[in-house]
Design a protein around this motif. Structure first.
Motif, PDB file in Angstrom:
ATOM      1  N   ARG A 136     -47.017  -1.922 -29.241  1.00 19.68           N
ATOM      2  CA  ARG A 136     -48.104  -0.951 -29.129  1.00 19.68           C
ATOM      3  C   ARG A 136     -48.993  -1.260 -27.929  1.00 19.68           C
ATOM      4  O   ARG A 136     -49.374  -0.362 -27.170  1.00 19.68           O
ATOM      5  N   ARG A 140     -49.163   1.198 -24.699  1.00 17.84           N
ATOM      6  CA  ARG A 140     -50.480   1.802 -24.443  1.00 17.84           C
ATOM      7  C   ARG A 140     -50.944   1.485 -23.022  1.00 17.84           C
ATOM      8  O   ARG A 140     -51.583   2.322 -22.373  1.00 17.84           O
ATOM      9  N   GLU A 210     -48.112   8.216 -25.201  1.00 15.49           N
ATOM     10  CA  GLU A 210     -48.867   7.766 -26.380  1.00 15.49           C
ATOM     11  C   GLU A 210     -48.248   8.318 -27.660  1.00 15.49           C
ATOM     12  O   GLU A 210     -48.158   7.611 -28.671  1.00 15.49           O
ATOM     13  N   ARG A 211     -47.812   9.565 -27.619  1.00 15.54           N
ATOM     14  CA  ARG A 211     -47.163  10.151 -28.792  1.00 15.54           C
ATOM     15  C   ARG A 211     -45.834   9.451 -29.069  1.00 15.54           C
ATOM     16  O   ARG A 211     -45.480   9.205 -30.233  1.00 15.54           O
ATOM     17  N   ARG A 212     -45.103   9.100 -28.030  1.00 15.60           N
ATOM     18  CA  ARG A 212     -43.846   8.370 -28.196  1.00 15.60           C
ATOM     19  C   ARG A 212     -44.095   7.018 -28.852  1.00 15.60           C
ATOM     20  O   ARG A 212     -43.338   6.593 -29.744  1.00 15.60           O
ATOM     21  N   THR A 213     -45.149   6.346 -28.447  1.00 10.63           N
ATOM     22  CA  THR A 213     -45.486   5.055 -29.046  1.00 10.63           C
ATOM     23  C   THR A 213     -45.797   5.201 -30.527  1.00 10.63           C
ATOM     24  O   THR A 213     -45.364   4.382 -31.348  1.00 10.63           O
ATOM     25  N   GLU A 214     -46.540   6.233 -30.900  1.00  9.16           N
ATOM     26  CA  GLU A 214     -46.860   6.461 -32.307  1.00  9.16           C
ATOM     27  C   GLU A 214     -45.595   6.638 -33.137  1.00  9.16           C
ATOM     28  O   GLU A 214     -45.482   6.085 -34.240  1.00  9.16           O
ATOM     29  N   GLN A 215     -44.640   7.393 -32.632  1.00  7.64           N
ATOM     30  CA  GLN A 215     -43.397   7.616 -33.366  1.00  7.64           C
ATOM     31  C   GLN A 215     -42.603   6.317 -33.502  1.00  7.64           C
ATOM     32  O   GLN A 215     -42.015   6.047 -34.555  1.00  7.64           O
ATOM     33  N   VAL A 217     -43.806   3.259 -33.516  1.00 10.03           N
ATOM     34  CA  VAL A 217     -44.519   2.368 -34.436  1.00 10.03           C
ATOM     35  C   VAL A 217     -44.265   2.777 -35.885  1.00 10.03           C
ATOM     36  O   VAL A 217     -44.113   1.920 -36.764  1.00 10.03           O
ATOM     37  N   VAL A 218     -44.220   4.088 -36.143  1.00 10.00           N
ATOM     38  CA  VAL A 218     -43.899   4.554 -37.499  1.00 10.00           C
ATOM     39  C   VAL A 218     -42.509   4.065 -37.915  1.00 10.00           C
ATOM     40  O   VAL A 218     -42.308   3.599 -39.048  1.00 10.00           O
ATOM     41  N   ASN A 221     -42.664   0.356 -38.660  1.00 10.24           N
ATOM     42  CA  ASN A 221     -43.333   0.107 -39.939  1.00 10.24           C
ATOM     43  C   ASN A 221     -42.425   0.443 -41.109  1.00 10.24           C
ATOM     44  O   ASN A 221     -42.484  -0.207 -42.158  1.00 10.24           O
TER      45      ASN A 221
END
Length: 277
Positions: A136, A140, A210-215, A217-218, A221
């Motif tokens: 992340r 970022r 940033e949206r790619r990073t969120e996906q 990370v999901v 997790n």
């Protein structure tokens, strides 16, 4: 190519073409190479001053990531994790190791390998959480690089405007309208180029990253939760339902308006006439 990126690029290009050919007296007047050189050259120069060479050179690779349609294989990773968990519950370590050799997700592979090595659950989760935090932070920082470039571009556009205005002041006494117009074009178009690059190129790329990073990370997790359930020897069926929640999409997590509407309609339905009267 990524469909949304393609639509955005075509939409932006269509907007420019519409403005230049239908709202401008002379479309060629919007092409000014010295002004564009001031904005691009200044933006990249400031970026090289702000970041190490290795990070700046990644700009071109990141731009390629935004252009291509990248797939995460979330469902495949979930199925592999559930299959490995079934083997783990049976105590068939050799089968687990054989299945692990076919896993392409390095994050999942690391977690299962630590589990095979009888590493304590707390240590496994700490390591995997650290890797999530590292990914992340790194990604970022990559998106932030484009946000910094988006802040530099309008600033150098203003610098180009000042250069054009200063040059124009020196030739006002000559009264040559053509020369004055050239310097005025540089003065105005550099600001136009800076704002356009910032809002049509650099900022959208940053948001996309940033949206790619969120996906990503999901997904990580989800794998982390699956590894934790394997450590606790939870039922694979329960694991499937739990991991499915990472991919489920709900319009409202608190209330489903469609179900409420159906209930209200049922309560307000007119009563049928009594045939016995």
């Amino acid at each position: 190519m990524n469909p949304s990126t393609t639509i955005g690029m075509l939409g932006g290009l269509g907007m420019l073409v519409t403005v230049l050919f239908f709202a401008a007296e002379e479309p060629a007047a919007f092409i000014n190479l010295p002004g564009l050189a001031i904005v691009l050259g200044g933006t990249f120069a400031a970026t090289f001053l702000s970041y190490p060479l290795k990070e700046v050179l990644r700009v071109f690779g990141l731009f390629g990531i935004v252009l291509r349609n990248e797939r995460l294989y979330t469902r495949d990773d979930m199925e592999e994790l559930i299959q490995i968990s079934r083997l783990w519950l049976r105590g068939d370590i050799r089968a687990v190791e054989a299945a692990l050799d076919k896993v392409s997700n390095p994050f999942l592979r690391t977690g299962v390998q630590l589990l095979i090595d009888l590493t304590p659950e707390e240590d496994i989760l700490d390591l995997l959480q650290w890797r999530i935090s590292r990914l992340r932070a790194r990604e970022r920082a990559e998106a932030q690089l484009f946000r910094v470039m988006a802040s530099f571009a309008p600033a150098f556009g203003m610098i180009g405007t000042l250069v054009g205005l200063i040059n124009m002041m020196f030739i006002l006494d000559e009264g040559d309208i053509a020369i004055i117009g050239q310097h005025m074009a540089v003065a105005l178009l550099t600001t136009f180029y800076g704002i356009l690059l910032a809002n049509m190129v650099f900022k959208p790329i940053a948001v996309k990253l940033e949206r790619r990073t969120e996906q990503r990370v999901v997904l990580m997790n989800m794998v982390l939760q699956g590894i934790s359930m394997m450590c606790q020897k939870r039922n694979p069926t329960l694991m499937r339902e739990t991991l499915n929640s990472f991919m489920a999409h709900y319009k409202d997590e608190i209330r489903d308006p469609s179900i409420r509407l159906d209930a209200e309609n049922g309560a307000q339905a007119p009563a049928e006439p009594d045939s016995g009267r």
